[in-house]
Design a protein around this motif. Structure first.
Motif, mmCIF file in Angstrom:
data_model
loop_
_atom_site.group_PDB
_atom_site.id
_atom_site.type_symbol
_atom_site.label_atom_id
_atom_site.label_comp_id
_atom_site.label_asym_id
_atom_site.label_seq_id
_atom_site.Cartn_x
_atom_site.Cartn_y
_atom_site.Cartn_z
ATOM 1 N N ILE A 100 -8.728 3.771 1.847
ATOM 2 C CA ILE A 100 -7.726 4.228 2.931
ATOM 3 C C ILE A 100 -6.816 3.133 2.771
ATOM 4 O O ILE A 100 -5.754 3.016 2.872
ATOM 5 N N SER A 101 -7.408 1.652 3.061
ATOM 6 C CA SER A 101 -6.245 0.674 3.342
ATOM 7 C C SER A 101 -6.093 -0.019 2.174
ATOM 8 O O SER A 101 -4.768 -0.479 1.886
ATOM 9 N N TYR A 102 -6.904 0.239 1.109
ATOM 10 C CA TYR A 102 -6.809 -0.716 -0.302
ATOM 11 C C TYR A 102 -5.534 0.057 -0.813
ATOM 12 O O TYR A 102 -4.941 -0.850 -1.453
ATOM 13 N N TYR A 106 0.073 0.619 -3.515
ATOM 14 C CA TYR A 106 0.515 1.472 -4.414
ATOM 15 C C TYR A 106 1.535 2.347 -4.033
ATOM 16 O O TYR A 106 1.653 2.759 -2.795
ATOM 17 N N THR A 107 2.777 2.673 -4.936
ATOM 18 C CA THR A 107 3.897 3.437 -4.165
ATOM 19 C C THR A 107 3.287 4.801 -4.688
ATOM 20 O O THR A 107 3.850 5.815 -3.960
ATOM 21 N N SER A 236 -10.390 -4.081 -14.846
ATOM 22 C CA SER A 236 -9.189 -3.876 -14.779
ATOM 23 C C SER A 236 -8.758 -2.916 -13.732
ATOM 24 O O SER A 236 -7.731 -3.068 -13.058
ATOM 25 N N ALA A 237 -9.534 -2.000 -13.371
ATOM 26 C CA ALA A 237 -8.957 -0.758 -12.606
ATOM 27 C C ALA A 237 -9.085 -1.307 -11.133
ATOM 28 O O ALA A 237 -9.559 -2.323 -10.802
ATOM 29 N N PRO A 238 -8.312 -0.423 -10.248
ATOM 30 C CA PRO A 238 -8.368 -0.947 -8.797
ATOM 31 C C PRO A 238 -9.834 -0.714 -8.358
ATOM 32 O O PRO A 238 -10.708 -0.121 -8.768
ATOM 33 N N SER A 239 -10.231 -1.647 -7.353
ATOM 34 C CA SER A 239 -11.524 -1.903 -6.894
ATOM 35 C C SER A 239 -12.360 -0.628 -6.594
ATOM 36 O O SER A 239 -13.405 -0.420 -7.021
#
Lengths: 507, 112
Positions: A100-102, A106-107, A236-239
């Protein structure tokens, strides 16, 4: 309860479409829908686990069997399925809370939640399907959404990792499709329960098809010779996505299917059992050794995933070799218990570690451990939860990792594989050493140079990490017999009584 | 037997392309060739020499019709293949914008 089974596929798919269509109008709609959906699925799975014993099946379309031949597509819910569904929805819920906050940076934030929901639908569908071609279709749904999610930040290294992942993933899918073609050629059916009744065909045919499946799903599960994509893609992926990929996806679309096919569909085979045992041991050792030298914290965690999955595969291999030799069922059951417990535990602590890495990256913007340090005071929650996860994955009592590793090692000793028990202990020591490095360089060394003021991460991220850290402690309770019998033993029974699957599904 | 051998050769050509080629687009073409060979293989499983279409009509013979299930499976597989190929091409274009090349030897920000 049978009528509730299709909801596992219908709800995530439908909510993905609702998010895509209406999400533009209402702000934050995707986040709310995803959280509600996953919470509901977690509760539903708990109800299933606590209320129903034995195998449930649902007949999609309602076509009755013609004589002995199943016409409709089957959805099957047995012990193993329930365990995997619990992992998918519970870890998915906590990771979604973290996102939610992470994902604010991102656009195209809205699309993140659509893809997340689709990935859940794919994994649920795969786990619940009793039909080998549907496994392929849902595999592709889960895999394609994960390819996009890996590259979600569209940075250089993310695109490169995603491309590599895609090429190997497509190759794996093609091998799986080819194997499905061979199975259909040999048996004339696609239903797993029906196939297991139609086999055995000639031994060479079965060996060839098993090899195709093993390479295909081994690529998806990143077992040793097929692991090269995992460190790139998972680091590499978002956490939150790394947490989902390492914690859930490789188990649901890789290991689960290997278990299901090699236990319930094919008759057990000595060569395949030995191959699985050897590959599991090799990935345990090589993943562990590769992890020591890493300086990128997420890359270290990704290699550690290969090593920990090696433990699971090795324990299953031990059980398989015992069953092939008609050895003692209790020792085999003990090995499977260790494997499934480690599967469950790994999904909790590895996703927690990736979330910790994500929190550190969120606050500092740095992933290289040499440039970090001294975060223990500035980020107390992240530091403490990651300490719990590190202790847990290294196998320190009283955390959950200790019990599952202990059971695996004891099973190896009781099965007289003394060298495997020795290797498991040795790799466990290696695990402690690289997690000491992880802790020291990120949280305790002399403070690194940071551009901005370091703060603890926002509340949803902290809450997600705290829940997972508590789960690390609570899952130790799984060794208490009454709880174990309720949660893990139905899954162990599916593997032990491997030939009863077809009668349980088709009657 | 010959169609199956040709199908295997097509599969190997695709595999060769994936392994040896250094250009992203050529790797994608290799994957596409492999995918076609697998689709072709599944179609051939259901084929019967001189069989009729599996449609219930005048010339329908119960023991001499082409198996429709592989065809249905292949339709699904083609749609999935379309999605993966489109995604791969989109990634290749994005990679070209970032690195200015399609050569995988020059796309190497990841290591270890």
């Amino acid at each position: 309860m049978n009528a509730w089974i299709p909801l596992y596929v219908v709800i995530p798919l439908a909510s993905a479409f609702i998010m895509a269509i209406l999400g533009r109008l209402v702000k934050n709609m995707g986040k709310v829908i995803l959280l509600i959906e996953l919470l509901f699925l977690t509760c539903l799975t708990l109800v299933f686990i606590l209320n129903s014993k034995g195998t449930l099946s649902y007949n999609v379309g309602g076509f009755p069997d013609v004589g002995d031949i199943p016409i409709a597509i089957y959805m099957v819910m047995d012990g193993l399925t329930k365990l995997l569904l619990l992992i998918i929805s519970a870890v998915g819920f906590i990771t979604a809370l973290f996102s939610i906050s992470y994902t604010r940076e991102y656009t195209a934030e809205r699309k993140f939640y659509i893809l997340f929901s689709l990935m859940i639908a794919g994994m649920n569908g795969m786990v619940i399907s009793g039909d080998i071609f549907n496994i392929y279709v849902f595999l592709e749904i889960a895999a394609i959404s994960s390819y996009i999610l890996v590259a979600f930040g569209v940075e250089k290294h993310q695109l490169e990792a995603s491309f590599k992942y895609q090429v190997l993933g497509c190759l794996a899918s093609l091998l799986i499709l080819l194997a499905i073609g061979f199975i259909y050629w040999g048996t004339g059916t696609l239903n797993i329960a029906d196939i297991s009744r139609q086999l055995p065909y000639s031994a060479n045919f079965i060996k060839f098809v098993s090899l195709l499946f093993l390479v295909g799903f081994g690529l998806k599960a990143a077992i040793f010779p097929f692991h090269s994509w995992l460190p790139d893609a998972h680091s590499s992926a978002p956490s939150p996505i790394s947490a989902m990929l390492s914690g859930v996806l490789i188990k649901a679309i890789g290991l689960y299917v290997i278990f299901r096919l090699f236990f319930n569909m094919f008759a057990l085979n000595a060569d395949i059992a030995m191959t699985i045992l050897v590959l599991g041991t090799l990935s345990m050792i090589i993943g562990g050794l590769m992890a020591i030298g890493q300086w990128d914290m997420k890359r270290l965690l990704a290699y550690s995933s290969i090593s920990q999955m090696g433990y699971v595969v090795m324990a299953v291999g031990i059980g398989m070799t015992i069953m092939v030799k008609d050895g003692s069922k209790t020792i085999a059951a003990f090995a499977f218990l260790g494997a499934l417990l480690h599967l469950l535990n790994h999904s909790v602590f590895k996703s927690l570690l990736f979330l910790n890495a994500g929190a550190v990256e969120y606050s500092t913007g740095i992933r290289d451990m040499r440039k970090l340090g001294g975060l223990a005071e500035k980020m107390p929650i992240t530091s403490k939860t990651s300490l719990i996860a590190s202790l847990s994955i290294s196998g320190i009592p009283p955390f959950n990792g200790f019990f599952s590793k202990l059971i695996i090692i004891l099973a190896a000793v009781r099965a007289h594989y003394y060298w495997l028990a020795f290797l498991a202990v040795a790799v466990s020591v290696v695990t402690i050493s690289y997690f000491m490095k992880f802790q020291k360089y990120i949280f305790y060394n002399k403070p690194g140079e940071y551009d901005n003021q370091i703060k603890e991460v926002p509340a949803p991220m902290s809450i997600a990490m705290v829940i997972l850290a508590l789960l690390c402690l609570m899952l130790s309770l799984m060794v208490i017999p009454s709880i174990r019998d309720q949660f893990i033993f139905p899954a162990v029974n599916v593997l032990i009584k491997n030939l009863q699957y077809s009668t349980a599904v088709l009657g | 037997m010959i169609p199956f051998i040709l199908c295997l050769i097509l599969f190997l050509i695709g595999l060769y392309g994936i392994i040896t080629q250094k250009n992203l687009i050529k790797i994608i073409i290799g994957l596409a060739i492999m995918e076609y060979s697998v689709n072709l293989f599944l179609i051939m499983i259901g084929y019967i020499e001189g069989g009729t279409a599996p449609i219930f009509a005048e010339k329908f013979h119960l023991n001499n019709y082409v198996d429709p299930l592989p065809q249905a499976m292949i339709l699904t597989a083609i749609v999935i293949g379309l999605a993966t190929t489109a995604l791969l091409l989109a990634m290749a274009i994005r990679l070209y914008r970032k690195y200015g090349t399609f050569d995988i030897r020059k796309i190497n920000s990841l290591k270890g």
